[in-house]
Design a protein around this motif. Structure first.
Motif, short mmCIF file in Angstrom:
data_model
loop_
_atom_site.label_atom_id
_atom_site.label_comp_id
_atom_site.label_asym_id
_atom_site.label_seq_id
_atom_site.Cartn_x
_atom_site.Cartn_y
_atom_site.Cartn_z
N THR A 98 -4.26 9.43 -1.98
CA THR A 98 -3.60 10.69 -2.34
C THR A 98 -4.01 11.76 -1.33
O THR A 98 -5.18 11.88 -0.97
N ASP A 99 -3.05 12.52 -0.87
CA ASP A 99 -3.28 13.56 0.14
C ASP A 99 -2.58 14.83 -0.32
O ASP A 99 -1.74 14.80 -1.24
N TRP A 100 -2.91 15.95 0.30
CA TRP A 100 -2.17 17.18 0.00
C TRP A 100 -2.11 18.07 1.23
O TRP A 100 -2.99 18.03 2.10
N ILE A 101 -1.03 18.80 1.33
CA ILE A 101 -0.86 19.79 2.40
C ILE A 101 -0.44 21.11 1.77
O ILE A 101 0.13 21.14 0.67
N ALA A 141 0.84 -1.19 0.00
CA ALA A 141 0.00 0.00 0.00
C ALA A 141 0.88 1.25 0.00
O ALA A 141 1.97 1.26 0.56
N PHE A 142 0.39 2.31 -0.62
CA PHE A 142 1.18 3.54 -0.75
C PHE A 142 0.30 4.77 -0.55
O PHE A 142 -0.94 4.69 -0.57
N ARG A 143 0.97 5.90 -0.38
CA ARG A 143 0.29 7.18 -0.36
C ARG A 143 1.11 8.16 -1.20
O ARG A 143 2.34 8.10 -1.22
N ILE A 144 0.44 9.05 -1.89
CA ILE A 144 1.07 10.17 -2.58
C ILE A 144 0.66 11.44 -1.85
O ILE A 144 -0.54 11.69 -1.68
N THR A 145 1.64 12.23 -1.43
CA THR A 145 1.36 13.48 -0.74
C THR A 145 1.85 14.64 -1.58
O THR A 145 3.04 14.75 -1.87
N ILE A 146 0.93 15.50 -1.98
CA ILE A 146 1.28 16.72 -2.70
C ILE A 146 1.57 17.80 -1.67
O ILE A 146 0.71 18.14 -0.86
N ALA A 147 2.81 18.30 -1.67
CA ALA A 147 3.21 19.33 -0.72
C ALA A 147 3.30 20.67 -1.44
O ALA A 147 4.29 20.96 -2.11
N ASP A 148 2.26 21.47 -1.32
CA ASP A 148 2.19 22.76 -2.01
C ASP A 148 2.78 23.83 -1.10
O ASP A 148 2.22 24.17 -0.07
N ASN A 149 3.95 24.35 -1.50
CA ASN A 149 4.58 25.37 -0.66
C ASN A 149 4.33 26.76 -1.23
O ASN A 149 5.11 27.31 -2.00
N ALA A 150 3.15 27.30 -0.83
CA ALA A 150 2.78 28.70 -1.08
C ALA A 150 2.56 29.03 -2.54
O ALA A 150 2.91 30.13 -3.00
#
Length: 426
Positions: A94-97, A66-75
């Protein structure tokens, strides 16, 4: 779009993972990921969606857990946050911060710190690195063999498509790292890395940089602590629309090198607390020291015997000092080659010339000690016999051997251990 310009490259074999159990369907286990892949982005509204969808499809087809993809949007100030939120809602696992400030290092630090996945990775949104290398990258971390894994564009087996300017900059940067901080890894800034979470928890509090130097700082600290760094040669295609500002980034990297070099020289980094729990804890011997000392001693005995035989054979024709210098030079070259392979576990031809040049510098220390001992003996006891000469040379060689071991470990082959670092191209 940049991702549409990626060239099709031949997939690398991943037979080493064939024996791993296949994962259950993602929907059943996406809350318990083994791997968390972070994609740091800033104003990437054009490339973000095709990148994440391609990555998600690739992992779904090839990754055995199992895996996760995290989109890290920096500003980001464009439509990136909206696209990231939509992808997180549509794609399982899939997640994002969103961060309020820019900085690739800041994005990775934040995303990795909040993740509970056992293996943490990141890749650049332009997908310059062929995704076929992702499984070989994380496999040694999942198995527990290595602590950190990095993609390298500079090792044998890598296939790189980029212009001469960026090639020169990359090689100069990594060459500068080797000459100033004595690093052993080949490519500090390839945007394709992974780390075990337990290792990241110990490393991240010590990494100060929040920008592009983040990768280098993390790797240098890890290597100095004796952690295992696995390298994977990658297929990499340059992004002609790169947003990296070369001059400002280069200046920031130079400042980072100077700051990190001062911290290491002054002993401000608690490296002993980072070392692996399998026999390399604070208060114990440094990583691999006992094993290296035994192997170095065995090589030293053989090279000393070789040196003495050469000295005895050359002395009648050349005199004591010349015979000593020639015999020591020949045995030093052989000694460096043997220690490179047997004591410090360095395989392949990469860096061989640099190692031998540094080994010759260490040889000069031995030459000074042995020549000095001969000169002192001849001055204080002009009539000393051949046996006394040999005894003096053996004593001087013992002292020179100890100094050479310290130089080899700290300078010629810094922080290397046979089971600590592996290179995919070796």
């Amino acid at each position: 779009m940049r991702t549409a310009r990626r060239l099709a490259l031949i997939d690398r074999p991943t037979s080493e993972l064939a024996a791993l159990p296949r994962r259950a369907p993602l929907s059943a286990h996406h809350r318990d990921p083994v791997l968390d892949v972070v994609v740091p982005v800033y104003n990437e509204e054009n490339d973000l969606e095709p990148c994440v969808r391609r990555l998600h499809a690739h992992l779904g087809e090839t990754f055995p857990y199992a895996f996760r993809i995290t989109i890290a949007d920096n500003a980001s100030t464009d439509g990136t946050p909206r696209i990231a939120a939509r992808l997180a809602a549509e794609l399982p696992g899939t997640d994002w911060i969103r961060l309020a400030e820019k900085g690739r290092g800041r994005a990775l630090h934040t995303a990795w710190s909040r993740s509970r996945a056992p293996v943490l990775a990141y890749l650049d949104v332009d997908l310059s690195t062929d995704l076929a290398a992702l499984l070989p990258l994380v496999a040694p971390l999942i198995s527990g063999h290595s602590d950190i894994a990095i993609g390298t564009r500079l090792a044998r087996g890598a296939r790189v498509v980029r212009g001469p300017k960026r090639e020169l900059i990359s090689r100069c940067y990594n060459g500068l790292l080797r000459s100033t901080l004595a690093v052993g890894f080949s490519d500090a800034q390839c945007g394709f890395k992974a780390v075990r979470r337990d290792v990241a928890e110990r490393l991240l509090p010590l990494v100060e940089d929040q920008g592009w130097f983040f990768d280098t700082e993390l790797l240098v600290i890890a290597e100095r602590a004796g952690l295992r760094i696995h390298e994977v040669p990658v297929d990499w295609v340059d992004d002609p629309d790169s947003r990296v500002r070369i001059v400002s980034t280069a200046l920031a990297d130079l400042r980072g090198m100077a700051r990190l070099g001062r911290a290491l020289a002054c002993g401000r980094l608690p490296l002993s607390a980072l070392r692996r729990s399998d026999g390399d804890l604070a208060g114990e011997l440094p990583a691999g020291l006992a094993r290296q000392a035994v192997r170095f001693a065995a090589v030293g005995v053989a090279s000393t015997l070789c040196y003495l035989l050469l000295y005895v054979g050359l002395r009648p024709a050349t005199g004591a000092q010349a015979a000593n210098a020639l015999a020591l030079l020949a045995s030093a070259v052989a000694n460096t080659a043997a220690n490179r392979r047997l004591t410090f576990g360095v395989r392949g031809r990469g860096g061989a010339l640099r190692h031998h040049l540094k080994g010759l510098a260490a040889f000069l220390v031995g030459l000074a000690l042995t020549s000095g001992s001969l000169a002192a003996l001849h001055r204080t006891a002009p009539g000393a016999g051949r046996e006394v000469e040999l005894m003096a040379l053996v004593a001087a060689n013992l002292a020179a051997t100890l100094l050479r071991f310290l130089l080899f470990r700290a300078w010629v082959f810094p922080a290397r251990d046979n089971d600590r670092r592996t290179t995919g191209s070796s």
